[in-house]
Design a protein around this motif. Structure first.
Motif, PDB file in Angstrom:
ATOM      1  N   PHE A 210      55.133  18.992  18.726  1.00  0.00           N
ATOM      2  CA  PHE A 210      53.731  18.824  19.113  1.00  0.00           C
ATOM      3  C   PHE A 210      53.529  19.235  20.571  1.00  0.00           C
ATOM      4  N   THR A 214      51.246  22.406  21.683  1.00  0.00           N
ATOM      5  CA  THR A 214      50.042  22.128  22.452  1.00  0.00           C
ATOM      6  C   THR A 214      50.071  22.857  23.788  1.00  0.00           C
ATOM      7  N   ALA A 217      49.438  26.503  23.350  1.00  0.00           N
ATOM      8  CA  ALA A 217      48.023  26.803  23.115  1.00  0.00           C
ATOM      9  C   ALA A 217      47.212  26.615  24.396  1.00  0.00           C
ATOM     10  N   LEU A 218      47.568  25.592  25.197  1.00  0.00           N
ATOM     11  CA  LEU A 218      46.816  25.354  26.436  1.00  0.00           C
ATOM     12  C   LEU A 218      47.013  26.493  27.431  1.00  0.00           C
ATOM     13  N   LEU A 257      44.403  25.202  19.153  1.00  0.00           N
ATOM     14  CA  LEU A 257      44.611  23.834  19.650  1.00  0.00           C
ATOM     15  C   LEU A 257      44.011  22.816  18.689  1.00  0.00           C
ATOM     16  N   ILE A 260      46.128  22.567  15.512  1.00  0.00           N
ATOM     17  CA  ILE A 260      47.371  21.830  15.753  1.00  0.00           C
ATOM     18  C   ILE A 260      47.068  20.341  15.810  1.00  0.00           C
ATOM     19  N   THR A 261      46.034  19.983  16.583  1.00  0.00           N
ATOM     20  CA  THR A 261      45.771  18.561  16.780  1.00  0.00           C
ATOM     21  C   THR A 261      45.305  17.900  15.502  1.00  0.00           C
ATOM     22  N   LEU A 270      48.438  11.156  17.373  1.00  0.00           N
ATOM     23  CA  LEU A 270      47.631  11.284  18.579  1.00  0.00           C
ATOM     24  C   LEU A 270      47.410   9.927  19.223  1.00  0.00           C
ATOM     25  N   TYR A 275      47.550  11.322  24.051  1.00  0.00           N
ATOM     26  CA  TYR A 275      47.446  12.526  24.858  1.00  0.00           C
ATOM     27  C   TYR A 275      45.999  12.944  25.075  1.00  0.00           C
ATOM     28  N   LEU A 280      44.258  15.328  28.102  1.00  0.00           N
ATOM     29  CA  LEU A 280      43.209  16.336  27.934  1.00  0.00           C
ATOM     30  C   LEU A 280      41.944  15.974  28.692  1.00  0.00           C
TER      31      LEU A 280
END
Lengths: 488, 226
Positions: A210, A214, A217-218, A257, A260-261, A270, A275, A280
């Motif tokens: 994860f 993440t 992607a960020l 993103l 994925i989330t 989550l 996170y 975020l």
């Protein structure tokens, strides 16, 4: 009709080598035709996705989990539409802008790479196979590096180089995350992953997967503090590329993103990692305020818009971080609206560069008199960025603010308003220079219609979707509800 | 679901999974090069190491202890087809006829022949491995003997059906092979990596033409002055 999902990716992909073979003369007509066709397909797919369940397309008749499956739901339909429509308008715009900014012997190559980029971005949004996502991510990124490097300034080369280094690290992180997931679940299909991850969610391997996916992607999304590649890349890229990438590439990264989330990891993990609220939310708020503040002090308007993009990316992530249906709806509408506004604004600068050779504040002095129609387009687009009522920007910010209140975080709404005030400052700086400074030369040199019509298409769309909000609202809210529904 | 993995992935994090530790070291070395080097070509070398580490990670996780390459052994495939037909027929009737008992003996003879030849052959690297020789051949031989005894006890349907089941299990134990999918995925990743490195080097060539240097420090200084 049943083959539309694969045609969406295959048509631009196969057209790219054909455009290279056809050479300079036919490159633009063929490319823009392909752009229009893919835009049509994406709209058809969106309407199909809206009318029912997610549409599955098994590649070559091999169904999951053996084969690769394409999957079109409302969210991917929305993204496909953004890419398709923006791609088509930008390609129409490209004829004169590219003729002016790129040397003649490279133009057909430019169009071919542009098609590859469209194909890669479409592929990311349509596939239901995580390894396929990585492959398309790299197709779109590699072509984006090449497109940026085609800018006239030598600094375009260093900008592309830095983007390449950052982008490759991001892509490799995603690949590593996919590997870890495959280790634990033995599948690459998104639906299978979603059903198998909960059983192993509480392991360090899945948590590492994860984290890697993440962060990857960020990086591609250019969220502060992983944004350093973006301002230079958008500033020195050819105008067409700035307009296209700012309107599509970051949106697609945001889509990755979100997938994925929500789809892969769901809410339980989550909630454990916290996170959303601890990582975020602060990052998005820093991006929203910081991006706008830095934009105020820029002397190159392209660079100013690039920093403004960082702030807008902050808005997307904020909608995800607030973690409720309303805020996510706001975020998804903002994807579409920002594509129209920022794409339109970069095209305005394309017009300015076409006539004046650059888009610094000095060069834009008195633009209101020299290029009145172009300057007016900038004003409308700018109002949208600020979020003035009756523009598209207002709708998305409204939903974000309501979402913040629903979570009881009223101060987030305050930050959004504060950032909008800073947006007034940076847009006003440009407006002031355009309308209240004496022009260096006084002769009128309006941009040609071939550039103005596509530019105004985008700018007027941002107004239309600010007034006639129902259709985009419907798409965005059903996508947000689907994502939250899938989590329960 | 988990049978395709022979080792526990990262669960224990002991030194027994040293392959993963080596990959982490390689990966971080690459990342350190990317961050610390000013020379663009060295940065790209670091980037390549970083990517290669991930490729090795995939290949390493696909390895099954003692597993061979997933290559078809024709005789065993024939035996497999015959056993599949047999299992289906027995599944439908619940009876094993005397003819089928003869067939079982034939198939067992076939498997024995293959096993006798394999250790000297090229493909069966799995059968050179001691653990597999014990697990694989030993179990196969025992199962075969038991099946032979059961099959020869005429008239006892239960042991006959068990013999067919044992035979089916035995066949699946003869060849252990590594998971081929990660290798296939990595072929794609390698192509992506080559494209990235090629593009990066092409950019460096152009940067060298424009700035007359490939040191990032110097380029930053030039850009700040312009």
């Amino acid at each position: 009709m049943s083959h539309l999902p694969v045609l969406q990716v295959i048509i631009p992909l196969l057209s790219a080598p054909i455009v290279v073979l056809l050479g300079r003369r036919w490159a633009w007509p063929v490319t823009s035709l392909v752009g229009l066709v893919t835009a049509g397909i994406s709209l058809a797919l969106l309407s199909l996705a809206l009318s029912g369940d997610p549409m599955l397309y098994a590649m070559g008749g091999w169904t999951a989990p053996v084969g690769i499956v394409y999957r079109v739901d409302v969210l991917s339909g929305l993204l496909l539409t953004i890419i398709g429509v923006v791609g088509a308008v930008v390609l129409v715009f490209a004829r004169q802008s590219v003729a002016h900014e790129i040397s003649e012997d490279r133009q057909h190559l430019f169009y071919a790479v542009m098609l590859l980029c469209i194909s890669g971005l479409m592929g990311i949004c349509i596939t239901a196979d995580v390894f396929n996502v990585f492959v398309f991510l790299e197709i779109s990124s590699l072509s984006a590096y090449a497109l940026i490097a085609m800018g006239r300034s030598p600094r375009a080369l260093t900008a592309a180089y830095r983007y390449l280094i950052m982008g490759t690290i991001g892509g490799t992180f995603v690949l590593l995350g996919i590997g870890l997931l495959y280790m634990m679940t033995g599948t690459l299909n998104m639906d299978d992953l979603a059903s198998r991850i909960p059983a192993v969610a509480d392991t360090s391997t899945v948590r590492a997967a994860f984290a890697f996916m993440t962060v990857g992607a960020l990086i591609k999304l250019a969220v502060v503090p992983l944004h350093f590649w973006l301002p230079n890349a958008y500033t020195y890229a050819p105008s067409v590329v700035s307009a296209f990438l700012s309107a599509t590439a970051t949106k697609v990264s945001f889509y990755v993103l979100v997938r994925i989330t929500f789809m892969l990891f769901g809410v339980s993990l989550l909630a454990q990692t916290l996170y959303m609220s601890k990582v975020l939310l602060p990052l998005s708020l820093i991006a929203i305020v910081g991006g706008s503040l830095v934009a105020v002090f820029q002397t190159d308007v392209k660079r100013l818009l690039a920093y403004s993009s960082l702030a807008q990316i902050g808005y997307f992530v904020l909608g995800l971080a607030l973690h409720n249906v309303t805020a996510l709806t706001g975020s998804l509408i903002h994807l579409f609206n920002h594509a129209m506004m920022k794409g339109g604004l970069f095209m305005v600068l394309g017009c300015v560069v076409y006539r004046l050779g650059g888009a610094s504040l000095d060069q834009m002095k008195g633009l209101g008199r020299r290029m009145p129609i172009t300057a007016f387009a900038f004003v409308i687009g700018g109002l949208g960025l600020i979020g003035v009522p009756l523009t598209a920007g207002f709708v998305s910010k409204w939903y974000l603010i309501v979402g913040a209140f629903e979570m009881g975080q009223w101060w987030v709404a305050g930050v959004i308003l504060f950032s909008s005030l800073i947006a007034v400052a940076y847009i006003w700086r440009v407006v002031e220079v355009m309308y209240f400074s004496e022009p260096v030369e006084s002769e009128i040199c309006e941009a040609p219609l071939g550039l103005l019509i596509p530019t105004y298409t985008m700018i007027i769309a941002s107004i239309i979707f600010g007034i006639w909000t129902a259709p985009m609202l419907h798409v965005a809210s059903s996508a947000a509800e689907m994502l939250f529904g899938g989590m329960r | 679901m988990m049978t395709f993995l022979a080792t526990t992935p990262m669960g224990g994090m002991g030194l027994s999974e040293y392959n993963y530790w080596l990959i982490v070291v390689l990966m971080m070395t690459g990342l350190y090069l990317v961050i610390s080097r000013s020379n663009m070509v060295k940065t790209i070398i670091g980037l390549n190491m970083f990517q290669v580490a991930v490729i090795l990670f995939y290949v390493s996780m696909a390895k099954v202890s003692g597993g061979t390459a997933p290559i078809e052994i024709p005789q065993l495939t024939d035996a497999g087809i015959q056993v599949a037909v047999l299992v289906e027929a027995v599944g439908e009737t619940g009876q094993v006829t005397d003819e089928q008992v003869t067939q079982i003996h034939e198939i067992m003879g076939l498997i024995k022949e293959v096993i006798a030849v394999l250790p000297d052959g090229d493909v069966a690297s799995a059968l050179h491995d001691d653990s597999v020789r014990q697990l694989g051949i030993g179990a196969v031989q025992r199962n075969l003997e038991r099946a032979t005894m059961e099959a020869s006890e005429s008239g006892v349907q239960r042991t006959r059906v068990e013999a067919v089941e044992t035979l089916e299990r035995t066949l699946s134990e003869v060849v252990v092979y590594s998971n081929p999918l990660p290798h296939v995925l990595m072929l794609t990743a390698i192509v992506v990596g080559i494209a990235t490195i090629a593009l990066a080097l092409a950019l460096v060539v152009r940067i060298n033409e424009a700035y007359d240097t490939i040191e990032e420090d110097e380029i930053l200084a030039l850009e700040a002055n312009s």
